[in-house]
Design an enzyme around this catalytic site. Structure first.
Site, PDB file in Angstrom:
ATOM      1  N   LEU A   1      19.006  -6.013   6.799  1.00 40.28           N
ATOM      2  CA  LEU A   1      20.000  -5.901   5.727  1.00 40.28           C
ATOM      3  C   LEU A   1      21.410  -5.912   6.293  1.00 40.28           C
ATOM      4  O   LEU A   1      21.659  -5.387   7.379  1.00 40.28           O
ATOM      5  CB  LEU A   1      19.746  -4.609   4.956  1.00 40.28           C
TER       6      LEU A   1
ATOM      7  N   HIS B   1       8.863   3.272   8.923  1.00 40.14           N
ATOM      8  CA  HIS B   1       8.707   2.377  10.074  1.00 40.14           C
ATOM      9  C   HIS B   1       7.460   2.784  10.847  1.00 40.14           C
ATOM     10  O   HIS B   1       7.262   3.975  11.116  1.00 40.14           O
ATOM     11  CB  HIS B   1       9.951   2.468  10.965  1.00 40.14           C
TER      12      HIS B   1
ATOM     13  N   GLU C   1      22.401   0.054  11.585  1.00 37.16           N
ATOM     14  CA  GLU C   1      21.674  -0.318  12.806  1.00 37.16           C
ATOM     15  C   GLU C   1      20.172  -0.276  12.530  1.00 37.16           C
ATOM     16  O   GLU C   1      19.667   0.710  11.954  1.00 37.16           O
ATOM     17  CB  GLU C   1      22.030   0.675  13.919  1.00 37.16           C
TER      18      GLU C   1
ATOM     19  N   SER D   1       0.831  -1.210   0.000  1.00 34.93           N
ATOM     20  CA  SER D   1       0.000   0.000   0.000  1.00 34.93           C
ATOM     21  C   SER D   1       0.867   1.263   0.000  1.00 34.93           C
ATOM     22  O   SER D   1       0.491   2.279  -0.587  1.00 34.93           O
ATOM     23  CB  SER D   1      -0.986   0.000   1.164  1.00 34.93           C
TER      24      SER D   1
ATOM     25  N   GLU E   1       1.090   6.935   6.942  1.00 32.13           N
ATOM     26  CA  GLU E   1       2.276   6.487   6.196  1.00 32.13           C
ATOM     27  C   GLU E   1       2.158   6.901   4.730  1.00 32.13           C
ATOM     28  O   GLU E   1       3.131   7.305   4.095  1.00 32.13           O
ATOM     29  CB  GLU E   1       2.428   4.962   6.283  1.00 32.13           C
TER      30      GLU E   1
ATOM     31  N   ASP F   1      16.471   0.333  12.138  1.00 29.21           N
ATOM     32  CA  ASP F   1      15.528   1.427  12.435  1.00 29.21           C
ATOM     33  C   ASP F   1      16.173   2.575  13.206  1.00 29.21           C
ATOM     34  O   ASP F   1      15.531   3.199  14.058  1.00 29.21           O
ATOM     35  CB  ASP F   1      14.305   0.896  13.202  1.00 29.21           C
TER      36      ASP F   1
HETATM   37  C1  GRF Z   1       3.795  -0.661   6.851  1.00 31.13           C
HETATM   38  O1  GRF Z   1       3.177  -0.442   8.083  1.00 31.13           O
HETATM   39  C2  GRF Z   1       5.251  -0.356   6.951  1.00 31.13           C
HETATM   40  O2  GRF Z   1       5.534   0.749   7.738  1.00 31.13           O
HETATM   41  C3  GRF Z   1       5.719  -1.615   7.620  1.00 31.13           C
HETATM   42  O3  GRF Z   1       5.024  -2.641   6.976  1.00 31.13           O
HETATM   43  C4  GRF Z   1       3.795  -2.145   6.505  1.00 31.13           C
HETATM   44  C5  GRF Z   1       3.769  -2.388   5.020  1.00 31.13           C
HETATM   45  O4  GRF Z   1       2.585  -2.068   4.436  1.00 31.13           O
HETATM   46  N1  GRF Z   1       7.146  -1.720   7.625  1.00 31.13           N
HETATM   47  P1  GRF Z   1       2.435  -2.038   2.849  1.00 31.13           P
HETATM   48  O5  GRF Z   1       3.058  -3.332   2.294  1.00 31.13           O
HETATM   49  O6  GRF Z   1       3.094  -0.812   2.329  1.00 31.13           O
HETATM   50  O7  GRF Z   1       0.952  -2.052   2.641  1.00 31.13           O
END
Ligand code: GRF
Length: 214
Positions: free
Chosen positions: A95, A111, A145, A15, A176, A147
């Protein structure tokens, strides 16, 4: 200024990838997504990319002996697209330092927490367990490191009575989808960079994370 080449790495529903695709299409990001790469086969994010006419690749980590071998192959695949930006969008892999170093200053991650709080996984449940009032999401540059790279932009989200981890995750995800295109837009417009472990926007070092304005 040239249009930037963006490679997006995903592991799931994509998404955030969709939000970035939409922002590129709308001209809000001066860049084009040249490939979407997943470490998991047949995730919906790959379908989203295909529907947008973006090249897709699957590199299944299960086919590699160890993390270093997978990261090396992933690096070669990414580099074949000559990206200006490497964008982790729900890419659920730790990674290697070598990989991170290779993309130093041009790799971004989102994140689902207000970093430095709740690094790692299960962020929403951990926030609920702690009964915090404020949760959210963070876009940051990636360093070795987990996040812990230079924070750029955060969106705050209230934790409400009766929230489950799923409800809270959905509320965070909406934000996000706002902050990631915003940050990638700045990066592609050459307004944002990473120097000396800090994010810089428009020539200013960000001492504090920026907050999304409603
Ligand atoms: C999001 O909450 C992102 O921050 C986390 O995983 C989720 C991924 O969602 N790391 P999408 O695949 O972008 O829908």
């Amino acid at each position: 200024m040239s249009t930037k080449r963006i490679v997006v790495l995903i592991s799931g529903s994509g998404s955030n990838l969709q939000a970035l695709i939409d922002a590129c299409t709308a001209g809000a990001i001066q860049g084009s997504i040249v490939a979407a790469i997943s470490n998991r086969p047949q995730v919906y994010g790959l379908e989203r990319a295909r529907l947008a006419g973006i090249e897709t690749q699957t590199l299944d980590h299960k086919n590699f002996a160890d993390r270093a071998e997978f990261d090396q192959a992933l690096m070669e695949l990414i580099d074949s697209y000559q990206p200006d930006a490497v964008v982790l969008a729900g890419f659920m892999r730790i990674l290697t330092a070598n990989f991170v170093q290779h993309y130093s200053g041009k790799m971004l991650n989102i994140h689902p927490s207000l970093l430095p709080a709740y690094k790692g996984v299960h962020t929403h449940q951990r926030a609920l367990d702690d009964q915090v009032k404020l949760h959210g999401a963070t876009v940051h540059f990636v360093t070795a490191e987990l996040d812990a790279g230079a924070v750029i932009l955060q969106a705050e989200v209230p934790v409400l009575e009766g929230d489950t981890a799923e409800i809270l995750a959905a509320r965070v995800l909406i934000e996000e989808h706002k902050i990631y295109p915003q940050v990638l837009g700045w990066f592609c417009a050459e307004r944002l960079s990473c120097k000396d472990g800090y994010a810089w926007l428009d020539g200013q070092r960000l001492l504090e994370p920026l907050k999304l304005k409603a």
